[in-house]
Motif scaffolding. Structure first.
Motif, short mmCIF file in Angstrom:
data_model
loop_
_atom_site.label_atom_id
_atom_site.label_comp_id
_atom_site.label_asym_id
_atom_site.label_seq_id
_atom_site.Cartn_x
_atom_site.Cartn_y
_atom_site.Cartn_z
N TRP A 109 0.72 -1.21 -0.25
CA TRP A 109 0.14 -0.09 0.00
C TRP A 109 0.86 1.47 -0.08
O TRP A 109 0.45 2.16 -0.49
N GLN A 110 1.92 1.20 0.56
CA GLN A 110 2.86 2.46 0.54
C GLN A 110 3.15 2.61 -1.00
O GLN A 110 3.02 3.98 -1.32
N PHE A 111 3.60 1.84 -1.89
CA PHE A 111 3.69 2.09 -3.17
C PHE A 111 2.61 2.53 -3.99
O PHE A 111 2.35 3.56 -4.71
N TRP A 112 1.29 1.84 -3.57
CA TRP A 112 0.01 2.45 -4.13
C TRP A 112 -0.29 3.86 -3.65
O TRP A 112 -0.69 4.83 -4.48
N TRP A 113 -0.17 4.13 -2.50
CA TRP A 113 -0.42 5.61 -1.94
C TRP A 113 0.57 6.79 -2.83
O TRP A 113 0.38 7.80 -3.07
N LEU A 114 1.64 6.09 -2.96
CA LEU A 114 2.91 6.96 -3.46
C LEU A 114 2.41 7.24 -5.06
O LEU A 114 2.50 8.43 -5.50
N ALA A 172 2.28 7.24 2.02
CA ALA A 172 3.53 6.74 1.24
C ALA A 172 4.83 7.14 1.98
O ALA A 172 5.80 6.69 1.45
N LYS A 173 4.79 7.52 3.41
CA LYS A 173 6.04 7.90 3.96
C LYS A 173 6.82 8.81 3.32
O LYS A 173 8.04 8.70 3.53
N VAL A 174 6.24 9.90 2.95
CA VAL A 174 6.96 11.05 2.40
C VAL A 174 7.11 11.92 3.34
O VAL A 174 6.09 12.39 3.83
N PRO A 175 8.36 12.39 3.75
CA PRO A 175 8.52 13.41 4.96
C PRO A 175 7.63 14.85 4.81
O PRO A 175 7.58 15.01 3.60
N LEU A 176 6.89 14.99 6.02
CA LEU A 176 5.89 16.06 5.75
C LEU A 176 6.81 17.66 5.24
O LEU A 176 6.28 18.41 4.42
N GLN A 177 8.07 17.59 5.63
CA GLN A 177 8.74 18.74 5.36
C GLN A 177 9.04 18.74 3.87
O GLN A 177 9.30 19.81 3.11
N LEU A 178 9.19 17.59 3.44
CA LEU A 178 9.38 17.60 1.83
C LEU A 178 8.16 17.89 1.16
O LEU A 178 8.06 18.59 0.13
N ILE A 179 7.06 17.64 1.59
CA ILE A 179 5.86 17.92 1.16
C ILE A 179 5.51 19.33 1.25
O ILE A 179 5.13 20.08 0.21
N VAL A 180 5.86 20.01 2.37
CA VAL A 180 5.95 21.51 2.42
C VAL A 180 6.65 22.09 1.39
O VAL A 180 6.47 23.11 0.82
N ILE A 237 10.79 18.35 -8.49
CA ILE A 237 10.87 17.90 -7.14
C ILE A 237 10.34 16.59 -6.96
O ILE A 237 10.73 15.89 -6.07
N ILE A 238 9.36 16.13 -7.81
CA ILE A 238 8.58 14.93 -7.69
C ILE A 238 9.76 13.72 -7.54
O ILE A 238 9.18 12.83 -6.59
N PRO A 239 10.57 13.42 -8.34
CA PRO A 239 11.44 12.19 -8.02
C PRO A 239 12.23 12.57 -6.87
O PRO A 239 12.28 11.08 -6.15
N TYR A 240 12.39 13.62 -6.09
CA TYR A 240 13.04 13.64 -4.90
C TYR A 240 11.97 13.03 -3.80
O TYR A 240 12.23 12.27 -2.86
N LEU A 241 10.92 13.28 -4.04
CA LEU A 241 9.90 12.89 -3.17
C LEU A 241 9.75 11.30 -3.33
O LEU A 241 9.28 10.77 -2.33
N SER A 242 9.65 10.89 -4.46
CA SER A 242 9.58 9.39 -4.70
C SER A 242 10.75 8.57 -3.93
O SER A 242 10.73 7.81 -3.38
#
Length: 557
Positions: A89-94, A172-180, A246-251
């Motif tokens: 599910w982590q990959f699905w949410w990603l 997807a376990k992307v850090p919150l600071q990266l989303i910000v 930025i998207i590849p870094y989030l992945s």
């Protein structure tokens, strides 16, 4: 309390209130909300439909399963205790997070660009823009109101999608600071592209399809920077104008890099004077935001100058000197690259060719932005003829007027800008390139500068001799003499290999062949350029003198 907040907002920016009242009707808000909600539901259902289904086959392979990976990048599906597939599910949410991120970038930037250009062009056609200029609001307040108010329904659509986007990213376990950081990059990108859209609508308001042309160009740019990876050359500076980077870094932050469809970030692609900008996501976010902020500042310099007075040039001579210096330092930093900490002379020479191309495009835009109209030059020439009675004062102020004046021709200012560019580039050439390439690079820079001066003089001649649609004819002329020779010479070289190489020296692309011709040919090309430039300047001075004499005599009579 609500009325008090509205009054406060109206006192700060009345134009914003006008746009909100015009766009945020109950029907519009209902439609925008429905589009956002239905779109999110559809995305969720589409990804749900991609999950593997139970089958009677011995083995099932799917990208969302957790078993051993196959040669096709798929994984073997494993059953749990109740005969259901174990899903990653982590990959699905990603995947949902990445899809929403890309959709948000294209929707906000492309859609907002179209709305702003269409709105401002419609205001100009209706004549309501002149009414706004008569109001006590400053041009900056009006433009900020447009930038915040015209795409406000898009902001509403994006705001409703934030909860699902955050949920998908955190699941997807992307850090919150990266989303910000992604949100900060997207906001900075919207401000930059929206400012460019406002300026484009002021310049190309007469074009019936200007909204489609502007938004289509932005769409093409975002698509190209999303499908092609950075190359490690100066051209990668353009990738800093795309939030897609930025998207590849989030992945990668989810550590799911072994799954299919996930692109890895180009960690060493961006260097600025050997400083690694792409080693982590926060440094890249900072570089992108600073890059956006710098060029947004220059866009607003042109907006605040052109919006209240359409007769003015987009950029003053005084401001152009700072713009050229900023541009040269920025591109020079991205042209200075190394491989594992060691300077690469061949790559530096390759980047120098990119510098010449970037300089050509920038100076052509500068010529269009700074060339005054025919009436302005006539008024200036009449003023110079009047002040000619005091010869001492006339001589002392002429050079100053040509360098800093608002109404004088821009030839001397273009020359001074070329001197600024050469002053910054020459030390870089001498200290970075190989000895065998230094003189050839300097010759290429000189030939390119001569060509730019010829373009500036020819543009002023066209403005002085053609009364209607001067901007169109200047654009046609500049496009013709920069693009057509390259096409013709490429066709000639295809059939006559290694022949007619000297002709490239009379184009801005002399670096293509400068290594294959003699120094005598190079010097001859430079002398021919100077002769053409001298004739153009003499003709331009003659036209200006006649214009000044005719207007002065008419006024005197």
């Amino acid at each position: 309390m609500k009325l008090k907040s509205i009054d406060t907002l109206g006192d700060w920016n009345p134009q914003l209130i006008r746009e909100i009242k015009g766009n945020c009707t109950p029907n519009n808000l209902l439609i925008a909300g429905a589009i956002s909600v239905v779109g999110q539901v559809l995305f969720y259902m589409i990804l749900q439909s991609q999950l593997p289904l139970s089958s009677s086959e011995a083995k099932v392979f799917h990208k969302y399963c957790t078993g051993n990976i196959t040669y096709e990048g798929l994984r073997e599906c494993i059953l749990d205790n109740v005969d259901n597939f174990i899903i990653n599910w982590q990959f699905w949410w990603l995947n949902l997070f990445v899809s929403l991120s890309a959709l948000g970038i294209f929707t906000l930037i492309v859609g907002g660009t179209y709305l702003l250009i269409n709105d401002l062009c419609a205001e100009q056609r209706r004549g309501t823009l002149d009414f706004l200029l008569l109001s006590p609001q400053s041009p900056q307040v009006i433009l900020i109101g447009k930038l915040l108010g015209v795409p406000i329904l898009l902001y509403f659509v994006a705001f409703l999608a934030i909860p699902l986007h955050l949920k998908a990213g955190l699941a997807a376990k992307v850090p919150l600071q990266l989303i910000v950081g992604f949100y900060a990059t997207l906001i900075a990108g919207c401000v930059f592209f929206y400012s460019a859209a406002l300026l484009f609508s002021l310049v190309c308001s007469s074009l019936a399809t200007s909204a489609w042309v502007g938004s289509g160009g932005v769409l093409l740019f975002l698509w190209m920077t999303s499908v092609s990876p950075p190359t490690g050359t100066l051209a990668d500076w353009l990738f800093l104008f795309s939030p897609n980077q930025i998207i590849p870094y989030l992945s990668a932050a989810t550590h799911l890099t072994f799954y299919p469809g996930l692109s890895m970030p180009a960690l060493n692609a961006w260097q600025w004077f050997y400083l690694p900008l792409g080693t982590n996501v926060m440094s890249l976010v900072g570089a992108i935001v600073l890059n956006y902020s710098l060029w947004t500042y220059w866009l607003w310099q042109a907006l605040q100058r052109r919006f209240p007075n359409p007769r003015k040039t987009l950029l003053s001579k005084r401001k152009s000197y700072g713009l050229v210096a900023c541009f040269e330092v920025v591109i020079l930093g991205f042209a200075t690259v190394s491989i594992q900490g060691i300077p690469a002379p061949e790559k530096l020479l390759y980047n120098f060719q990119f510098i010449l191309v970037f300089n050509l495009m920038m100076f052509l835009a500068l010529i269009v932005s700074m060339t005054p109209s025919r009436q302005v030059v006539q008024d200036w020439a009449r003023y110079r003829n009047q002040s000619f009675l005091d010869k001492k004062s006339w001589r002392l102020s002429l050079v100053k007027d040509l360098m800093w004046g608002e109404r004088s021709p821009a030839i001397l200012a273009i020359l001074f800008n070329l001197a600024i560019a050469s002053f910054i580039l020459s030390p870089w050439i001498l200290f970075n390139l190989r000895n065998s390439n230094k003189s050839l690079a300097l010759f290429s820079l000189l030939i390119s500068s001569n060509f730019i001066l010829i373009c500036a003089t020819t543009s002023q001649l066209i403005v002085l001799r053609i009364i209607q649609k001067t901007g169109f004819w200047v654009a046609i002329m500049l496009s013709t003499i920069t693009i057509l020779p390259a096409i013709i010479l490429n066709l000639i070289n295809r059939y006559y290999l290694n022949e007619n190489l000297t002709l490239w020296l009379f184009t801005p692309y002399a670096w293509v062949t400068i290594n294959s011709v003699s120094q005598a040919s190079i010097l001859l090309a430079i002398l021919v350029q100077w002769a053409i430039l001298g004739l153009c300047i003499l003709q331009m001075l003659n036209d200006i003198k006649k214009a000044g004499e005719s207007t002065y005599k008419a006024l005197f009579t």
